[in-house]
Write a protein that holds these residues in place. Structure first.
Motif, short mmCIF file in Angstrom:
data_model
loop_
_atom_site.label_atom_id
_atom_site.label_comp_id
_atom_site.label_asym_id
_atom_site.label_seq_id
_atom_site.Cartn_x
_atom_site.Cartn_y
_atom_site.Cartn_z
N UNK A 1 -37.32 29.25 -19.46
CA UNK A 1 -37.82 27.82 -19.82
C UNK A 1 -37.19 27.19 -18.49
N UNK A 2 -37.55 25.75 -18.26
CA UNK A 2 -37.07 25.08 -17.08
C UNK A 2 -36.66 23.47 -17.23
N UNK A 3 -35.66 23.35 -16.51
CA UNK A 3 -35.23 22.04 -16.31
C UNK A 3 -36.04 21.40 -15.33
N UNK A 4 -36.58 20.18 -15.78
CA UNK A 4 -37.35 19.79 -14.92
C UNK A 4 -37.21 18.42 -14.38
N UNK A 5 -37.73 17.91 -13.31
CA UNK A 5 -37.13 16.33 -12.82
C UNK A 5 -37.74 15.40 -13.91
N UNK A 6 -36.56 14.52 -14.20
CA UNK A 6 -36.93 13.36 -15.06
C UNK A 6 -37.59 12.12 -14.24
N UNK A 7 -37.24 12.22 -13.12
CA UNK A 7 -37.78 11.15 -12.07
C UNK A 7 -38.87 11.60 -11.16
N UNK A 8 -39.66 10.30 -10.81
CA UNK A 8 -41.00 10.57 -9.89
C UNK A 8 -40.35 10.93 -8.66
N UNK A 9 -39.25 10.41 -8.21
CA UNK A 9 -38.87 10.69 -6.76
C UNK A 9 -37.34 10.49 -6.61
N UNK A 10 -36.63 11.56 -6.19
CA UNK A 10 -35.12 11.57 -6.31
C UNK A 10 -34.69 12.58 -5.36
N UNK A 11 -33.26 12.23 -4.98
CA UNK A 11 -32.53 13.24 -4.24
C UNK A 11 -31.60 13.88 -5.29
N UNK A 12 -31.49 15.21 -5.28
CA UNK A 12 -30.76 16.17 -6.22
C UNK A 12 -29.39 15.91 -5.54
N UNK A 13 -28.52 15.38 -6.30
CA UNK A 13 -26.91 15.08 -5.87
C UNK A 13 -26.19 16.35 -6.38
N UNK B 1 -28.13 17.69 -14.45
CA UNK B 1 -28.46 17.47 -12.92
C UNK B 1 -28.33 15.95 -12.49
N UNK B 2 -27.63 15.63 -11.56
CA UNK B 2 -27.36 14.28 -11.03
C UNK B 2 -28.29 14.05 -9.85
N UNK B 3 -29.00 12.85 -10.04
CA UNK B 3 -29.99 12.44 -9.07
C UNK B 3 -29.79 10.93 -8.53
N UNK B 4 -30.12 11.00 -7.21
CA UNK B 4 -30.12 9.59 -6.65
C UNK B 4 -31.73 9.25 -6.66
N UNK B 5 -32.19 8.20 -7.44
CA UNK B 5 -33.34 7.84 -7.40
C UNK B 5 -33.74 7.14 -6.16
N UNK B 6 -35.16 7.45 -5.73
CA UNK B 6 -36.06 6.92 -4.61
C UNK B 6 -36.89 6.31 -5.11
N UNK B 7 -37.62 5.46 -4.11
CA UNK B 7 -38.66 4.38 -4.71
C UNK B 7 -39.86 5.38 -5.09
#
Lengths: 158, 805
Positions: B37-49, B129-135
């Motif tokens: 199974x996979x953890x998938x991005x919840x954001x459309x555009x982000x940097x993985x912190x 997973x911590x993300x920094x959201x991008x536009x």
């Protein structure tokens, strides 16, 4: 773990299952009845349709523990030995399947529909299949097959 | 006499299995395999912190957790760019697991392998997973504006820019007596097969051998790409496509991240590993298609003849371009349909957005192109006050002009040249079927009852049977059983029946003796895949040629055994016999025995082939110099170009005057795909295509919000049509054989869906009296258009104004 006793396709099973186990996973993973498939997880596509005490249910929307003491029929239990059920025969005869993935659920729903309404019109068939998705056939030949199958189930008088 | 099977509507050989629950789809295999199974991005555009898997490690049953850091070798690199193109100046392809950035919701970030899927999902839920959201960049307009970039490497969010031109289209438009401009939009949908993707990998450590089962449209493609990624010799990888629960293009994309990661993990863990895509995953991490913004400028004469056509469109290709720019190339060429504009210029921009990737979905860019062209034809007819069918006729390429070279390059990099077709004949049939000439009476009768109805039309040409090649292998066993293999895969097209029909005819054997295998690299290692309506054309002809080779060998062997001339022999019901003397005969099974000289007898039949069984010519070797043992043959079919099928559809719709609900009352199809192998199967393909087309025209769209979240990522919210929405389909066929292949066939798989959006738009426009420029259309949207029309914000159609004034 919860102990359940359920009759599936004429055979009685007693098993310990996790309370969260879905009926469809119990059928597939525990009993190996992989003829019943999963298409959507949300109860919309009907690919996992089976009969519970003779009426159609979506087996991804039931927990296995809910079937304790009940009788389940899957697509694998529909034929009489090597003789296909009239609805299975009608699906083949009318080219009512292409990839075949929706077919087990579609046939189980069709049998239920005809049990309730032995002589459905085209409109009644279409309405009765609302809840079962097919992506291949455009339903055209499925509708035809259900009507033909209905005729065969009632002894040739449609 | 053996009945001819080619052309017969025989029931399918695969169906007894499939109607009784005995199909074997991907998830039906590999009982006991570990589940991924996979953890998938919840954001459309982000940097993985940061990725913190510590909370998942102690979940009982977890076997392994992998992030990008754990990947090694080529698996740590980006996935392959499958179809490079000189115009694709900024190609971008994802990593199997995102290393630093995610570019769409659903992109895989962490892989968990566990005892079963329940446990694997439990573990996924505990990974942080911590993300920094991008536009985010959502939709064509945001991509064009390029206020934010999806990839720094793609300035202006432009992946590709391509212009093709024949003649001076802009000058032709400027000089034409009449000119029109149209701005059009078509939204996203998706293949949405009932079975999602899935892969099962079995690593055999003793043999150092990888077996992959994948729900794919290309077993050879998956095999080769996984071998390359895992650094395995091709000979140590095999791929099998089992029963496939529909594809419609989604599964020709490959290798999916999961198709690489699952085998990689299986080898690493030395365990069978399986991943089966759930429906939400299919929505947010597989593939979509269709979204385009189009601008058309057209110049035409008093008869509606197009003198110049200048089209620009902006194609939303999603976050990555692994499949290149095949879809917009097809739009830009197939837009022309059955017509021959005086001059044509087409320019497209393929743009990145932070959404699911865009790769071919049944029709593959054609529905958009046909939509642009047919909206234009209707607009010309309305402008001139002419019959819509007449304007189309005035622009048709005529049968005597075939083959017709448009002077463009098609998706295979070869000339865009139509081989055959009878467009006036198709239109005449369509008009008769739908009652085109009686339409005024039909409408008047409906209007008298207070009902609002419209008639729509759409024409298309479909390049099918694209190369480079497919192969066929035909082998007769000593029992008389005939094994047929071709490498491309099957997702419901009935290949086990249609290819058996071809071989049974060519070889002269009962169809019940013929067994067809597809999509198994063990049986046929050279193949391309099932897409572009190519299976019947390319594999169909390949198995025919292979069967002919076997027939020739059988006749050689029989002539020798019966001491007669080959020309005097025929094969009937699996028996080679002398014409006119059927008592002088030998079964194919016996010839198979004789074709394989044996040292050891393993059964009664084999005795006949052993060294002391009978007289032999001692001057010759047991196997003749130019022969091989066995009654078998292999051949390949590699077409010089695509073969072009065509069709014309018409629909009658009713729109509710109050609620704006849209109902299709009649749907009529004329289809010409050359010679039909099995008309029942072809008709089924057309029905299914129309069903998907209706979904795309009236119900289905991918609803992204401004943040790039897909709001309708389930069958609860994505309105795939049920039997209650798809109309009864009336069909009629023309059969204009292709001159480009021995069987005279053209492809049929995609046809049904191609013109539906155009046809429904045409019909609604006809019912409502104002232009329809955006599809799909819901009752709410139609209601809003009515409001705007009533407020004077939308022009009326001229013919509508004329009729009501």
């Amino acid at each position: 773990m919860t102990r359940i006793t359920v009759t599936v396709d004429g055979t009685r099973y007693t098993d310990d299952v996790e309370p969260r186990t879905l009926l469809v996973q119990y059928l597939r993973d525990r009993l190996g009845k992989v003829g019943t498939v999963v298409g959507c997880d949300t109860g919309n596509c009907g690919a996992c349709t089976v009969h519970l005490d003779g009426r159609s249910v979506k087996s991804c929307q039931l927990l296995a523990v809910q079937t304790d003491g009940h009788e389940v029929t899957t697509i694998e239990g529909l034929a009489n030995g090597a003789t296909l059920h009239p609805m299975q025969e009608a699906f083949r005869d009318c080219h009512a399947l292409q990839c075949g993935f929706c077919t087990p659920g579609m046939i189980m729903q069709a049998v239920d529909l005809v049990t309730e309404n032995p002589h459905p019109t085209e409109a009644e068939v279409r309405e009765g299949l609302e809840g079962n998705l097919c992506r291949c056939t455009g339903y055209h030949n499925i509708v035809k097959a259900v009507q033909q199958g209905a005729g065969a189930m009632s002894g040739g008088q449609s | 006499m053996t009945t001819k099977l080619f052309g017969a509507p025989i029931t399918r050989r695969e169906d007894p299995r499939l109607v009784s629950g005995n199909g074997k789809y991907l998830d039906d295999l590999g009982a006991g395999a570990l589940a991924a199974a996979f953890v998938r991005s919840p954001y459309a555009h982000a940097r993985i912190v940061d990725i913190d898997v510590s909370g998942a490690l102690d979940v009982e049953g977890v076997v392994a957790i992998y992030t990008h850091e754990d990947l090694d070798g080529a698996v740590a690199d980006r996935l392959p760019l499958l179809i490079p193109h000189p115009a694709l100046t900024a190609p971008m392809v994802a990593y199997p697991l995102a290393p630093t950035h995610v570019k769409h919701v659903g992109e895989p970030v962490v892989m968990v392998v566990a005892a079963d899927r329940y446990v694997a999902e439990d573990a996924c839920g505990r990974i942080r997973v911590d993300y920094e959201q991008l536009p985010p960049v959502v939709g064509v307009e945001a991509a064009r504006a390029a206020t934010h970039l999806v990839h720094e490497e793609a300035p202006g969010n432009v992946a590709a820019h391509l212009v093709q031109e024949v003649g001076d289209a802009r000058a032709a438009v400027a000089a034409a007596p009449h000119r029109l401009e149209l701005d059009l939009f078509i939204d996203r949908s998706a293949s949405m097969p009932m079975e999602g993707k899935g892969v099962l990998a079995q690593w055999n450590a003793d043999d150092q051998m990888m077996r992959i089962y994948s729900s794919t449209q290309t077993a050879t493609g998956v095999r080769a790409s996984v071998a390359a990624k895992l650094g395995l010799p091709l000979a140590k990888v095999e791929c099998i496509a089992p029963d496939i629960g529909g594809g419609f293009g989604a599964k020709i994309m490959h290798p999916w991240a999961e198709e690489v990661l699952v085998p990689w993990a299986a080898r690493r863990l030395n365990r069978d590993v399986k991943w089966v895509e759930d429906r939400r995953e299919h929505f947010i991490s597989s593939t979509h298609e269709r979204s385009q913004v189009q601008h058309v400028e057209v110049g035409f004469d008093d008869d509606g003849r197009v003198l110049g056509l200048d089209v620009t469109f902006w194609h939303d290709n999603g976050a990555y371009t692994p499949y290149g720019i095949i879809v917009p190339i097809i739009t830009s060429t197939q837009l022309l349909g059955p017509y021959k504009p005086g001059a044509y210029r087409v320019e497209f921009f393929s743009l990145y957005t932070t959404t699911v990737i865009v790769t071919p979905y049944r029709g593959a860019g054609r529905p958009q192109g046909v939509y642009a062209m047919e909206r234009t034809m209707d607009a010309i007819a309305d402008y001139l006050g002419k019959d819509r069918a007449d304007v189309r006729s005035a622009n048709f390429i005529l049968p005597e002009e075939m083959p017709y070279d448009h002077g463009l390059l098609f998706q295979d990099g070869r000339p865009y040249k139509y081989d055959s077709g009878d467009f006036p004949g198709s239109l005449a049939k369509l008009k008769a079927l739908v009652g085109w000439d009686e339409w005024a009476d039909y409408r008047a009768a409906a209007e008298a009852e207070g009902r609002r109805v419209g008639l729509g039309i759409g024409c298309y040409v479909e390049g099918t049977g694209v190369g480079p090649y497919e192969g066929g292998h035909v082998q007769v066993e000593t029992s008389g059983r005939v094994n047929v293999a071709t490498g491309l895969t099957t997702q419901g097209q009935g290949h086990q029946t249609a290819f058996a029909q071809i071989v049974a005819d060519e070889l002269g054997v009962p169809i019940d003796d013929v067994y067809v295998t597809t999509g198994d690299t063990r049986k046929m290692a050279y193949a391309v895949g099932t897409f572009a309506s190519r299976a019947a054309v390319v594999s169909g002809n390949a198995v025919a040629l292979a069967a002919r080779a076997v027939r020739a060998k059988a006749l050689r062997l029989a002539a020798n055994a019966l001491e007669v001339d080959e020309a005097d022999l025929e094969i009937v019901d699996g028996i080679v016999r002398v014409v006119g003397s059927p008592e002088s005969a030998i079964p194919l099974g016996t010839l198979s025995v004789l074709s394989n000289p044996l040292r050891y007898a393993f059964d009664e039949a084999a005795k006949a082939a052993t060294q002391f069984a009978g007289a032999a010519d001692f001057s010759k070797p047991p196997v003749a110099d130019d022969e091989e043992p066995g009654l078998e043959g292999r051949d390949f079919f590699s077409p010089t170009q695509s073969t072009f099928a065509n069709g014309m559809h018409a629909a009658i719709v009713e729109t509710d005057p109050v609620t704006a609900e849209i109902t299709i009352l009649r749907y009529c199809v004329i289809h010409d795909c050359g010679n039909l192998i099995n008309p029942m199967i072809v008709e089924g393909q057309v029905h299914g295509g129309v069903g998907q087309g209706v979904g795309g025209a009236l119900y289905e769209r991918m609803v992204y919000d401004d943040a790039g979240q897909l709001l309708n990522a389930s069958f609860m919210d994505f309105l795939m049509p049920y039997a209650s929405e798809v109309p009864h389909v009336e069909t009629d066929h023309l059969m204009t054989p292709s001159p480009l292949n021995p069987l005279g066939v053209k492809g049929a798989g995609e046809a049904g869906c191609i013109p539906v959006t155009a046809v429904i738009a045409s019909a609604i426009e006809d019912a409502e009296g104002f232009p329809i420029r955006s599809m799909p259309i819901s009752p709410v949207e139609l209601w809003e258009l009515r409001r705007r029309h009533a407020a004077g914000e939308l022009p009326s159609l001229r013919r509508h104004t004329a009729a009501t004034s």
